[in-house]
Design an enzyme around this catalytic site. Sequence first.
Site, PDB file in Angstrom:
ATOM      1  N   ASP A  55       0.817  -1.216   0.000  1.00 27.00           N
ATOM      2  CA  ASP A  55       0.000   0.000   0.000  1.00 27.00           C
ATOM      3  C   ASP A  55       0.854   1.270   0.000  1.00 27.00           C
ATOM      4  OD1 ASP A  55      -2.028  -1.888   0.311  1.00 27.00           O
ATOM      5  OD2 ASP A  55      -2.120  -1.612   2.481  1.00 27.00           O
ATOM      6  N   ASN A 191     -21.528 -10.099   3.324  1.00 29.71           N
ATOM      7  CA  ASN A 191     -21.223  -9.844   1.919  1.00 29.71           C
ATOM      8  C   ASN A 191     -19.944  -9.016   1.868  1.00 29.71           C
ATOM      9  OD1 ASN A 191     -21.061  -9.135  -0.758  1.00 29.71           O
ATOM     10  ND2 ASN A 191     -23.120  -8.265  -0.892  1.00 29.71           N
ATOM     11  N   GLU A 230     -11.084  -1.087  -4.683  1.00 27.48           N
ATOM     12  CA  GLU A 230     -10.499  -0.431  -3.519  1.00 27.48           C
ATOM     13  C   GLU A 230      -9.320   0.442  -3.930  1.00 27.48           C
ATOM     14  OE1 GLU A 230      -9.233  -3.580  -0.884  1.00 27.48           O
ATOM     15  OE2 GLU A 230      -7.450  -4.041  -2.080  1.00 27.48           O
ATOM     16  N   HIS A 296      -2.656  -1.313  -5.663  1.00 28.12           N
ATOM     17  CA  HIS A 296      -2.672  -0.299  -4.594  1.00 28.12           C
ATOM     18  C   HIS A 296      -1.545   0.713  -4.806  1.00 28.12           C
ATOM     19  CE1 HIS A 296      -4.482   0.656  -0.568  1.00 28.12           C
ATOM     20  NE2 HIS A 296      -3.619   1.629  -0.789  1.00 28.12           N
ATOM     21  N   ARG A 326       4.762  -9.078   0.052  1.00 26.77           N
ATOM     22  CA  ARG A 326       4.582  -8.044  -0.965  1.00 26.77           C
ATOM     23  C   ARG A 326       5.732  -7.035  -0.902  1.00 26.77           C
ATOM     24  NH1 ARG A 326      -1.440  -6.192   0.378  1.00 26.77           N
ATOM     25  NH2 ARG A 326      -0.581  -6.488   2.472  1.00 26.77           N
TER      26      ARG A 326
END
Length: 360
Positions: A55, A191, A230, A296, A326
């Site tokens: 991020d 959900n 996102e 991201h 990552r």
Amino acid sequence: MNKFTSKGLKLHMLWLALFVSVSLSCGKSSNPTPVDPVPPTTVSTFSNPLMNGADPSVFQKDGVYYYLQTNGSSINLWSTTAMSKLSTAVPKTVFTPVAGAANSRNVWAPELYFFDGKWYIYYTAGNGADINQRTWVLENSSPDPTTGTWVDKGKIFSPSADFWAIDGSVLEVNGSRYFLWCGRPDVTNVNLTQNIYIAKMTNPYTLEGTATKLTEPEFGWEKNGFGVNEGPQALTSPDNKTFIIYSASYCGTDDYALGQLALKAGGNPLVKADWTKSTQPVFTKQPQSNAFGPGHNSFFKSPDGKENWIIYHANSATNQGCADQRNVRMQKFTFKADGSPDFGVPVATGLQISRPSGEK
């Protein structure tokens, strides 16, 4: 006898002169010829990944790049004048939440901005239960964001959409500011579908009016793992067109990718119909380059302002998931004739890339 002595003396003097000459030529002189120092070698390239992390976010001001990434328990801030040397910068912890508070756990995706003479950090956090993740704001009036006091301004939210929320960022259009974020409208958190919302900002920590759902997962490439939109990031083209670049699909899959929204000329950012969504991803995995799940992202310009760069995270091997393996990468991108960005494909790890122009 005298003749022999005179000849021997001459030979002796000749040998002495030769010895002195050789000694001087071998550097024995007290005044050697000065030698110019060898200039240091200038490194003109770098390679990805820059460092471990996820991020990534960059904000640049007055020749300084401020960098943030997800830490989990606090917010760290790096500062550098050369993004290719980011890994040599020493981070400073600028915020550690109070233990047990509503924003004390799962501190994700911080982003830095400078508005109206003050610094702001937007970040995600909760109390440890995933359903309670929300977006929050910090404020600092110091000229240097690595100094001064960061004041917790609390949660930033729209009363019409006060549910699970992450990845807050800011879009500025025609002098107005809008808050962008990712949310799950199902308050039961059953959900897991994630959408992107927008609301106008009254000030850097308050939203007004009703939130608009700008985009939801519609295409197959947005639904790998489960449906996700996102990490919205605003981008303005050289011809002043407005885009939102977002991340799609679950971050734990190799197929995490970037999608794009484009605002029509003269459009209202709060009106969904004024945005055009790309039917295809604009940045995807490249297995042959060790780039899995790229996404991201954030944007910045080279020090001389001539180049546009994207910074993002990815995994270096398949099936590494949405976790600590990552790493952070960056590469130059351009714009197409229609004004839309052209990110190309993720460059290979280890490939030597020219540093951003103007770096010292």
